[in-house]
Design an enzyme around this catalytic site. Structure first.
Site, PDB file in Angstrom:
ATOM      1  N   HIS A  43       0.843  -1.198   0.000  1.00  8.87           N
ATOM      2  CA  HIS A  43       0.000   0.000   0.000  1.00  8.87           C
ATOM      3  C   HIS A  43       0.874   1.242   0.000  1.00  8.87           C
ATOM      4  CE1 HIS A  43      -3.959  -1.802   1.801  1.00  8.87           C
ATOM      5  NE2 HIS A  43      -3.411  -2.592   0.905  1.00  8.87           N
ATOM      6  N   TYR A  51      -8.960   5.207   7.911  1.00  9.97           N
ATOM      7  CA  TYR A  51      -9.123   5.534   9.333  1.00  9.97           C
ATOM      8  C   TYR A  51     -10.179   6.627   9.394  1.00  9.97           C
ATOM      9  CZ  TYR A  51      -4.707   3.158  10.484  1.00  9.97           C
ATOM     10  OH  TYR A  51      -3.716   2.224  10.661  1.00  9.97           O
ATOM     11  N   PRO A  64      -3.441  -0.097  19.020  1.00  6.87           N
ATOM     12  CA  PRO A  64      -3.226  -0.534  17.633  1.00  6.87           C
ATOM     13  C   PRO A  64      -3.416   0.538  16.555  1.00  6.87           C
ATOM     14  CG  PRO A  64      -5.296  -1.415  18.502  1.00  6.87           C
ATOM     15  CD  PRO A  64      -4.609  -0.736  19.632  1.00  6.87           C
ATOM     16  N   LYS A  88       1.736  -0.544  15.080  1.00  6.46           N
ATOM     17  CA  LYS A  88       3.170  -0.644  15.381  1.00  6.46           C
ATOM     18  C   LYS A  88       3.599  -1.896  16.156  1.00  6.46           C
ATOM     19  CE  LYS A  88       4.863   2.977  13.518  1.00  6.46           C
ATOM     20  NZ  LYS A  88       4.580   2.449  12.192  1.00  6.46           N
ATOM     21  N   TYR A  96       4.277   6.397  10.267  1.00  3.31           N
ATOM     22  CA  TYR A  96       3.416   5.254   9.937  1.00  3.31           C
ATOM     23  C   TYR A  96       4.196   4.182   9.168  1.00  3.31           C
ATOM     24  CZ  TYR A  96      -0.912   2.778   8.860  1.00  3.31           C
ATOM     25  OH  TYR A  96      -1.894   1.827   8.788  1.00  3.31           O
TER      26      TYR A  96
HETATM   27  P1  FAD Z   1       2.444 -12.451  21.089  1.00  7.34           P
HETATM   28  O1  FAD Z   1       1.973 -12.427  19.679  1.00  7.34           O
HETATM   29  O2  FAD Z   1       1.510 -12.096  22.180  1.00  7.34           O
HETATM   30  O3  FAD Z   1       3.132 -13.848  21.352  1.00  7.34           O
HETATM   31  C1  FAD Z   1       3.445 -14.305  22.654  1.00  7.34           C
HETATM   32  C2  FAD Z   1       3.326 -15.823  22.675  1.00  7.34           C
HETATM   33  O4  FAD Z   1       3.715 -16.309  23.941  1.00  7.34           O
HETATM   34  C3  FAD Z   1       1.902 -16.290  22.448  1.00  7.34           C
HETATM   35  O5  FAD Z   1       1.869 -17.252  21.442  1.00  7.34           O
HETATM   36  C4  FAD Z   1       1.471 -16.827  23.807  1.00  7.34           C
HETATM   37  O6  FAD Z   1       0.527 -17.879  23.692  1.00  7.34           O
HETATM   38  C5  FAD Z   1       2.796 -17.322  24.358  1.00  7.34           C
HETATM   39  N1  FAD Z   1       2.856 -17.402  25.821  1.00  7.34           N
HETATM   40  C6  FAD Z   1       2.260 -16.613  26.747  1.00  7.34           C
HETATM   41  N2  FAD Z   1       2.552 -17.037  27.993  1.00  7.34           N
HETATM   42  C7  FAD Z   1       3.351 -18.130  27.858  1.00  7.34           C
HETATM   43  C8  FAD Z   1       3.968 -19.010  28.770  1.00  7.34           C
HETATM   44  N3  FAD Z   1       3.816 -18.835  30.083  1.00  7.34           N
HETATM   45  N4  FAD Z   1       4.727 -20.010  28.296  1.00  7.34           N
HETATM   46  C9  FAD Z   1       4.887 -20.181  26.960  1.00  7.34           C
HETATM   47  N5  FAD Z   1       4.320 -19.376  26.038  1.00  7.34           N
HETATM   48  C10 FAD Z   1       3.564 -18.354  26.471  1.00  7.34           C
HETATM   49  N6  FAD Z   1       0.680  -4.724  15.397  1.00  7.34           N
HETATM   50  C11 FAD Z   1       1.129  -4.203  14.220  1.00  7.34           C
HETATM   51  O7  FAD Z   1       2.351  -4.063  14.051  1.00  7.34           O
HETATM   52  N7  FAD Z   1       0.287  -3.852  13.190  1.00  7.34           N
HETATM   53  C12 FAD Z   1      -1.063  -3.973  13.322  1.00  7.34           C
HETATM   54  O8  FAD Z   1      -1.788  -3.715  12.364  1.00  7.34           O
HETATM   55  C13 FAD Z   1      -1.582  -4.473  14.585  1.00  7.34           C
HETATM   56  N8  FAD Z   1      -2.898  -4.640  14.768  1.00  7.34           N
HETATM   57  C14 FAD Z   1      -3.356  -5.241  15.911  1.00  7.34           C
HETATM   58  C15 FAD Z   1      -4.711  -5.436  16.044  1.00  7.34           C
HETATM   59  C16 FAD Z   1      -5.201  -6.049  17.191  1.00  7.34           C
HETATM   60  C17 FAD Z   1      -6.691  -6.243  17.327  1.00  7.34           C
HETATM   61  C18 FAD Z   1      -4.297  -6.499  18.217  1.00  7.34           C
HETATM   62  C19 FAD Z   1      -4.816  -7.213  19.455  1.00  7.34           C
HETATM   63  C20 FAD Z   1      -2.942  -6.306  18.088  1.00  7.34           C
HETATM   64  C21 FAD Z   1      -2.451  -5.670  16.950  1.00  7.34           C
HETATM   65  N9  FAD Z   1      -1.098  -5.460  16.766  1.00  7.34           N
HETATM   66  C22 FAD Z   1      -0.650  -4.873  15.608  1.00  7.34           C
HETATM   67  C23 FAD Z   1      -0.145  -5.868  17.806  1.00  7.34           C
HETATM   68  C24 FAD Z   1       0.521  -7.219  17.514  1.00  7.34           C
HETATM   69  O9  FAD Z   1      -0.458  -8.215  17.274  1.00  7.34           O
HETATM   70  C25 FAD Z   1       1.448  -7.628  18.671  1.00  7.34           C
HETATM   71  O10 FAD Z   1       2.289  -6.545  18.977  1.00  7.34           O
HETATM   72  C26 FAD Z   1       2.281  -8.879  18.354  1.00  7.34           C
HETATM   73  O11 FAD Z   1       1.476 -10.040  18.429  1.00  7.34           O
HETATM   74  C27 FAD Z   1       3.470  -9.038  19.313  1.00  7.34           C
HETATM   75  O12 FAD Z   1       4.126 -10.247  19.090  1.00  7.34           O
HETATM   76  P2  FAD Z   1       4.850 -11.030  20.276  1.00  7.34           P
HETATM   77  O13 FAD Z   1       5.453 -12.238  19.656  1.00  7.34           O
HETATM   78  O14 FAD Z   1       5.695 -10.089  21.036  1.00  7.34           O
HETATM   79  O15 FAD Z   1       3.690 -11.405  21.290  1.00  7.34           O
HETATM   80  C1  PHB Z   2      -5.431  -4.561  10.688  1.00  9.18           C
HETATM   81  O1  PHB Z   2      -5.498  -4.708   9.457  1.00  9.18           O
HETATM   82  O2  PHB Z   2      -5.714  -5.459  11.482  1.00  9.18           O
HETATM   83  C2  PHB Z   2      -5.015  -3.238  11.245  1.00  9.18           C
HETATM   84  C3  PHB Z   2      -4.673  -2.223  10.378  1.00  9.18           C
HETATM   85  C4  PHB Z   2      -4.276  -0.986  10.881  1.00  9.18           C
HETATM   86  C5  PHB Z   2      -4.237  -0.790  12.251  1.00  9.18           C
HETATM   87  C6  PHB Z   2      -4.563  -1.813  13.121  1.00  9.18           C
HETATM   88  C7  PHB Z   2      -4.955  -3.052  12.619  1.00  9.18           C
HETATM   89  O3  PHB Z   2      -3.863   0.438  12.739  1.00  9.18           O
END
Ligand code: FAD
Ligand code: PHB
Length: 399
Positions: free
Chosen positions: A75, A203, A295, A299, A387
């Site tokens: 995009h 947005y 979100p 980021k 962004y």
């Molecule tokens: P997680 O994905 O939370 O992974 C952590 C892992 O550890 C999980 O699999 C969990 O099950 C496991 N775990 C937990 N406790 C234990 C334990 N005790 N023992 C073993 N394993 C364990 N980010 C963006 O960059 N762009 C976006 O567009 C965006 N949109 C989002 C929309 C929504 C609705 C949400 C909720 C989040 C969004 N995010 C976005 C944020 C993004 O999803 C997270 O920042 C990302 O998942 C972080 O990755 P991580 O591996 O650090 O953590």
């Molecule tokens: C998404 O596509 O899930 C999404 C896109 C932009 C955002 C957050 C989530 O700022």
């Protein structure tokens, strides 16, 4: 008790833990990844969708980007709909960089496949995970798998277990400082089988609150609505969701999202959170285990990937040369990027949600800010630069 030895013990198989395991494998460093959920759950969890260019580059350069290159949706811009007036911010023209829409679950799927090919261990459905001897040079991770207690002895532990994990709370309170802001709203998110009616994200700020139009493929739309942080989903039948989305998203130029069957619904609360430093002894925190952003700035996943790039480099340097300098710098280097993203995510969130405060002055100020941000080239450039994300090695406040 069964004892296993590896160089890096990784807790959590989200994007952070899986990418770390992959980058370490490419550097010839052994790791064991443990995850408390089942593989299908981890793959199917619907979350992020927007990848910064540096995240895309990192995946491609490290051999896990071929499906992303084929199926990801690049995009060049985004739209901001200010009370019905939809205006485009041309990020590619303003910054020379772009974002790619590719679901987090696809990223996770690709990384799990790469782990499988590496032959290195990735254990799902473990329980009772705990970390020990963090200040020694042989920290340990204890867990149960298939009713058997096991222990990993390693040189380093990577706490990649997300916001609700056990690694951060294992650091004594006097060694960690928490900065936090919880927002008085959340997002109700849906996936719908409907072809995206705009090629770019929208947005939107409407009198009734924020809404976001995004996508996952040519056939699937992803949409969000501002709601209460503890919104009861049972009060939201599909018709009510669509009414609200259409009201908040449609613009005076006649644009609106396509409607289709809803296949997934969820509510997420919103917070800003940072734990400092991101290290205690030989435990290194990365991704959501150390920081959470609301979100609106897209980021979270990208910050997690930037942490992992730094951590993998620091660990590789240590094993190559015995030199701990990058490990010692890890937390400070990550936190510069984290705080920049915190500020941007807070700003986007406060600018785009209703009501900012209950003072009407703030509503008028918010509208003036949105007018400026969608009309001034200087303001649009600033938004676009944040962004699309800084190159991983740079951070403005770090000089
Ligand atoms: P997680 O994905 O939370 O992974 C952590 C892992 O550890 C999980 O699999 C969990 O099950 C496991 N775990 C937990 N406790 C234990 C334990 N005790 N023992 C073993 N394993 C364990 N980010 C963006 O960059 N762009 C976006 O567009 C965006 N949109 C989002 C929309 C929504 C609705 C949400 C909720 C989040 C969004 N995010 C976005 C944020 C993004 O999803 C997270 O920042 C990302 O998942 C972080 O990755 P991580 O591996 O650090 O953590
Ligand atoms: C998404 O596509 O899930 C999404 C896109 C932009 C955002 C957050 C989530 O700022």
């Amino acid at each position: 008790m069964k004892e296993i030895r590896t160089q890096v013990g990784i807790v959590g198989a989200g994007p952070a833990g899986l990418m770390l395991g992959h980058l370490l494998h490419r550097a010839g460093i052994g790791s064991i990844i443990i995850e408390n959920r089942a593989q299908d759950y981890v793959i199917e969890r619907v979350r992020a969708g927007v990848l910064e260019q540096s995240t895309v580059d990192l995946m491609i350069e490290n051999g896990v980007g071929s499906r992303l290159q084929r199926e990801g949706m690049p995009h060049d811009g985004i739209y901001i709909n200010v009370f019905g007036k939809r205006r485009r911010i041309d990020m590619a023209e303003l910054t020379g960089r772009r974002i790619t829409v590719y679901g987090q679950n696809e990223v996770v799927k690709d990384l799990i496949a790469a782990r499988g090919s590496s032959g290195r261990p990735l254990l799902f459905e473990v329980s009772d995970v705990s970390v020990h001897d963090l200040e020694s040079d042989q920290p340990r991770i204890r867990f149960t798998k298939d009713d058997e207690v096991r222990e990993i002895r390693c040189d380093f532990i990577a706490g990649c277990d997300g916001f609700h994990g056990i690694c951060r709370p294992s650091i004594p309170a006097r060694h960690i400082r928490i900065y936090e802001r919880v927002y008085p709203f959340g997002w109700l998110g849906i996936l719908a089988n409907a072809p995206p009616s705009s090629p770019e994200l929208v947005y939107s700020l409407h009198e009734r609150g924020f809404a976001l139009f995004s996508m996952r493929s040519n056939a699937v739309t992803r949409l969000y609505l501002q709601c209460a942080p503890d919104e009861d989903l049972s009060q939201w039948p599909d018709d009510r969701i669509w009414d609200e989305l259409l009201t908040r998203l449609q613009s005076d130029d006649g644009w609106k999202p396509n409607v289709g069957p809803i296949t997934q619904k969820g509510v997420t609360g919103m917070r800003s959170f940072v734990a400092e430093p991101m290290r205690f002894g030989r435990l290194f925190l990365a991704g959501d285990a150390a920081h959470i952003v609301p979100p609106t700035g897209a980021k979270g996943l990208n910050l997690a990937m930037a942490d992992i790039w730094r951590l993998s480099r620091a660990v590789a340097r240590y094993f190559e040369s015995g030199c701990p300098d990058l490990l010692d710098q890890y937390s400070d280097d990550c936190l510069r990027r984290v705080w920049r993203a915190q500020q941007f995510s807070w700003w986007m969130t406060s600018m785009l949600h209703q009501p900012v405060t209950d003072n009407p002055f703030d509503s008028r100020r918010q509208r003036a800010e949105l007018e400026y941000v969608t009309k001034s080239r200087a303001a649009m450039t600033s938004l676009a630069e944040n962004y699309v994300g800084l190159p991983i090695e740079e951070s403005i406040s770090g000089g």
